[in-house]
Design an enzyme around this catalytic site. Structure first.
Site, PDB file in Angstrom:
ATOM      1  N   ASN A  20       2.906   4.058   0.204  1.00  0.00           N
ATOM      2  CA  ASN A  20       2.748   2.620  -0.006  1.00  0.00           C
ATOM      3  C   ASN A  20       2.590   2.318  -1.496  1.00  0.00           C
ATOM      4  O   ASN A  20       3.445   2.720  -2.283  1.00  0.00           O
ATOM      5  CB  ASN A  20       1.694   1.978   0.911  1.00  0.00           C
ATOM      6  CG  ASN A  20       0.286   2.479   0.804  1.00  0.00           C
ATOM      7  OD1 ASN A  20      -0.054   3.519   1.356  1.00  0.00           O
ATOM      8  ND2 ASN A  20      -0.559   1.732   0.133  1.00  0.00           N
ATOM      9  N   ASP A  21       1.563   1.621  -1.940  1.00  0.00           N
ATOM     10  CA  ASP A  21       1.519   0.998  -3.271  1.00  0.00           C
ATOM     11  C   ASP A  21       1.963   1.903  -4.429  1.00  0.00           C
ATOM     12  O   ASP A  21       1.536   3.057  -4.518  1.00  0.00           O
ATOM     13  CB  ASP A  21       0.086   0.566  -3.612  1.00  0.00           C
ATOM     14  CG  ASP A  21      -0.515  -0.362  -2.593  1.00  0.00           C
ATOM     15  OD1 ASP A  21       0.147  -0.700  -1.604  1.00  0.00           O
ATOM     16  OD2 ASP A  21      -1.678  -0.750  -2.793  1.00  0.00           O
ATOM     17  N   GLN A  37       0.600   5.666  -3.484  1.00  0.00           N
ATOM     18  CA  GLN A  37      -0.230   5.955  -2.329  1.00  0.00           C
ATOM     19  C   GLN A  37       0.597   6.774  -1.339  1.00  0.00           C
ATOM     20  O   GLN A  37       1.713   6.392  -0.977  1.00  0.00           O
ATOM     21  CB  GLN A  37      -0.707   4.647  -1.698  1.00  0.00           C
ATOM     22  CG  GLN A  37      -1.686   3.877  -2.564  1.00  0.00           C
ATOM     23  CD  GLN A  37      -3.066   4.516  -2.572  1.00  0.00           C
ATOM     24  OE1 GLN A  37      -3.871   4.275  -1.686  1.00  0.00           O
ATOM     25  NE2 GLN A  37      -3.344   5.340  -3.574  1.00  0.00           N
ATOM     26  N   PHE A  80      -7.631   5.649  -3.420  1.00  0.00           N
ATOM     27  CA  PHE A  80      -6.880   4.401  -3.289  1.00  0.00           C
ATOM     28  C   PHE A  80      -6.219   4.034  -4.626  1.00  0.00           C
ATOM     29  O   PHE A  80      -6.305   4.754  -5.607  1.00  0.00           O
ATOM     30  CB  PHE A  80      -7.808   3.290  -2.795  1.00  0.00           C
ATOM     31  CG  PHE A  80      -7.994   3.252  -1.298  1.00  0.00           C
ATOM     32  CD1 PHE A  80      -7.760   4.367  -0.507  1.00  0.00           C
ATOM     33  CD2 PHE A  80      -8.418   2.090  -0.676  1.00  0.00           C
ATOM     34  CE1 PHE A  80      -7.932   4.328   0.867  1.00  0.00           C
ATOM     35  CE2 PHE A  80      -8.603   2.036   0.701  1.00  0.00           C
ATOM     36  CZ  PHE A  80      -8.361   3.154   1.475  1.00  0.00           C
ATOM     37  N   SER A  81      -5.583   2.873  -4.641  1.00  0.00           N
ATOM     38  CA  SER A  81      -4.707   2.493  -5.755  1.00  0.00           C
ATOM     39  C   SER A  81      -5.431   2.376  -7.091  1.00  0.00           C
ATOM     40  O   SER A  81      -6.639   2.158  -7.148  1.00  0.00           O
ATOM     41  CB  SER A  81      -4.017   1.165  -5.436  1.00  0.00           C
ATOM     42  OG  SER A  81      -3.135   1.320  -4.360  1.00  0.00           O
ATOM     43  N   ARG A 148     -11.476  -2.905  -5.506  1.00  0.00           N
ATOM     44  CA  ARG A 148     -10.465  -1.854  -5.610  1.00  0.00           C
ATOM     45  C   ARG A 148      -9.279  -2.230  -6.508  1.00  0.00           C
ATOM     46  O   ARG A 148      -9.166  -3.331  -7.008  1.00  0.00           O
ATOM     47  CB  ARG A 148      -9.938  -1.494  -4.226  1.00  0.00           C
ATOM     48  CG  ARG A 148      -9.321  -2.621  -3.412  1.00  0.00           C
ATOM     49  CD  ARG A 148      -8.855  -2.072  -2.067  1.00  0.00           C
ATOM     50  NE  ARG A 148      -8.348  -3.075  -1.145  1.00  0.00           N
ATOM     51  CZ  ARG A 148      -9.093  -3.687  -0.223  1.00  0.00           C
ATOM     52  NH1 ARG A 148     -10.373  -3.425  -0.129  1.00  0.00           N
ATOM     53  NH2 ARG A 148      -8.545  -4.581   0.599  1.00  0.00           N
ATOM     54  N   ASP A 149      -8.416  -1.219  -6.676  1.00  0.00           N
ATOM     55  CA  ASP A 149      -7.119  -1.342  -7.349  1.00  0.00           C
ATOM     56  C   ASP A 149      -7.264  -1.648  -8.842  1.00  0.00           C
ATOM     57  O   ASP A 149      -6.736  -2.642  -9.353  1.00  0.00           O
ATOM     58  CB  ASP A 149      -6.247  -2.419  -6.685  1.00  0.00           C
ATOM     59  CG  ASP A 149      -6.165  -2.275  -5.183  1.00  0.00           C
ATOM     60  OD1 ASP A 149      -6.341  -1.149  -4.686  1.00  0.00           O
ATOM     61  OD2 ASP A 149      -5.942  -3.292  -4.496  1.00  0.00           O
ATOM     62  N   GLU A 203      -5.536  -8.268  -3.776  1.00  0.00           N
ATOM     63  CA  GLU A 203      -5.341  -6.845  -4.061  1.00  0.00           C
ATOM     64  C   GLU A 203      -4.441  -6.666  -5.277  1.00  0.00           C
ATOM     65  O   GLU A 203      -3.725  -7.575  -5.697  1.00  0.00           O
ATOM     66  CB  GLU A 203      -4.687  -6.151  -2.860  1.00  0.00           C
ATOM     67  CG  GLU A 203      -5.541  -6.112  -1.617  1.00  0.00           C
ATOM     68  CD  GLU A 203      -5.003  -5.133  -0.590  1.00  0.00           C
ATOM     69  OE1 GLU A 203      -5.761  -4.236  -0.193  1.00  0.00           O
ATOM     70  OE2 GLU A 203      -3.823  -5.254  -0.193  1.00  0.00           O
TER      71      GLU A 203
END
Length: 469
Positions: A20-21, A37, A80-81, A148-149, A203
């Site tokens: 994903n990302d 990800q 995570f991202s 996050r991110d 996000e």
């Protein structure tokens, strides 16, 4: 056994499993690095790793070893991202550590920010002092879970990071922190918040300067549709304005959609050695069916990289010049009178088109791609409502549906530049004023290309090239 049927020929995918990302998109030591990800074991979302690939031109990619895996107490349930930045010749990754804290993994979790560093851009070591930003540094009135991110950037010799979150009451927001060493961080402010019409969680924020203006790109979750815009459950938007690093505020007037199609999310940008600001997105969206998850053993891909160009108070998104180096078997036709359906005498499943229509008296006109029997992906335009439509109701297996976006003709002309790559279509409209992206899954025989019109119009120019890497 990996199944090749819908594997893309000139887009980045994972070797196996789930993607994903885009993460850590950066130009470093003469190469473009793209992290992402990644769940390397199955084509489903699982405890997130960071996959890693490099390219000299953003068209041909070489896979490198997994850069980050969830192997510490602070990231045990997922890396995570995040983003990448160079400091003193080393490559630093800043990412979110994800921790599940109770039986309901969708609601019982906390998140923190961590740093990993590499001397060669391949092998990364996590800092002993991680996390560098923890839940205790989340301000009051902000979600204690969604944090996050991180996207890191430098302004006036100071490191800043933007982080995605929400207020716990249905409004997404972006937080800003600053540091002099990437380790000790201070809260600056909440730079932007949903107006109530922009989703309940924000996000993957990305903040950068472009020709003296500041641009904020973000991915609002569960954003209500606004007419024909923001029709996906999760969307992407940008704002052009000014970042006040003292007060911690981003001043802007309005926001615009980044991509008006079906499948575009969590974009991230990088500045390259040529001074271009380039963006790549995940060519899927959450909570939708992905046909390759069943029996194909892979899921997810990145979009083509796009150069961002500022034009007044809007952004244009344009394909990179590098794509032209991969053109083969060129075909060209011009001044074609069109009424009804016309086969264009060329076909394929991995190609680029440049097509210019003159509307004249037609009620509707457009293109049908990946055509065979009942299958076709239809791009159509109606001058009466000024809407370009991307319809995949008959595109094969997978989801159907239609996306529409307002497009103004220029002196009666509609210019499209289209990239088809087996299971993807990306449509650049009027030299990048709008872009529409969608995944399609037609049968292998569906390779025809047709132009059509209801009423009279003309194809001023039709150019087609196969794309090969």
């Amino acid at each position: 056994m990996l199944k090749e049927e819908y594997r893309l020929a000139y887009h980045l995918m994972s070797e196996f499993g789930w993607m994903n990302d885009p993460n850590g998109f950066v130009y470093y030591n003469g190469q473009y690095h793209m992290f992402y990800q990644y769940y390397p074991y199955q084509p489903v979302w699982g405890p997130m790793h960071w996959g890693h690939a490099v390219s000299h031109d953003l068209m041909e990619w070489k896979y490198l070893p997994v850069a980050l895996a969830p192997d510490q107490g602070y990231d045990r349930d997922g890396c995570f991202s995040g983003s990448a930045i160079e400091q003193d010749g080393k490559l630093y990754l800043m990412y979110t550590g994800h921790l599940v804290t109770g039986p309901d993994k969708d609601h019982d979790y906390t998140q923190n920010q961590n740093i990993a560093v590499s001397k060669d851009g391949i092998h990364f070591e996590k800092l002993d002092c991680n996390p560098v930003l923890g839940p205790e540094q989340i301000p009051a009135g902000v979600s204690q879970r969604d944090f996050r991110d991180p996207k890191v950037f430098v302004r006036d010799g100071i490191y800043y990071v933007v982080l995605g979150s929400n207020d716990g009451q249905g409004k997404g927001l972006i937080l800003l922190y600053r540091s002099i060493d990437l380790v000790e961080w201070d809260f600056v402010g909440e730079i932007a918040r949903s107006d109530g019409e922009m989703g309940d969680n924000w996000e993957c924020p990305d903040l950068f300067e472009l020709e003296g203006r500041d641009v904020l790109i973000l991915s609002p979750q569960r954003m209500p549709a606004q007419g024909d815009d923001y029709q996906n459950l999760h969307s992407t938007a940008y704002m052009i304005g000014r970042l006040d690093t003292e007060l911690g505020r981003f001043h802007y007037d309005h926001y615009e959609q980044v991509d008006c199609g079906f499948d575009f999310y969590a974009p991230q940008t990088a500045l390259d050695a040529k001074g271009r600001r380039i963006v790549i997105g995940w060519m899927e969206t959450w909570e939708t069916e992905i046909p390759t998850q069943l029996g194909h053993y892979w899921a997810g891909a990145m979009t083509l990289p796009r150069e961002i160009v500022l034009q007044g108070d809007k952004l244009l998104f344009k394909p990179l010049e590098e794509t032209k180096s991969y053109r083969h078997n060129g075909y060209e036709a011009s001044n074609i009178r069109l009424e009804g359906i016309q086969d264009m005498e060329v076909h394929g499943d991995c190609y680029e088109l440049e097509v210019t229509f003159r509307a004249e008296e037609a009620k509707e006109f457009g293109l049908k791609l990946r055509v065979h029997d009942e299958e076709a992906t239809v791009l159509s335009y109606r001058p009466t409502d000024g809407l370009l439509r991307f319809n995949r109701d008959h595109s094969g297996i997978g989801l159907g549906g239609e996306r529409r976006t307002k497009v103004e003709l220029k002196e009666g002309l509609l210019k499209l530049r289209i990239f088809v790559d087996r299971s993807s279509v990306e449509v650049f409209i009027q030299d990048g004023e709008k872009v529409m992206t969608g995944r399609i899954y037609p049968g292998s025989q569906s390779q025809g290309i047709q132009a059509y019109a209801q009423g009279n119009c003309s194809v001023v120019s039709f150019k087609k090239w196969d794309i090969r890497t």
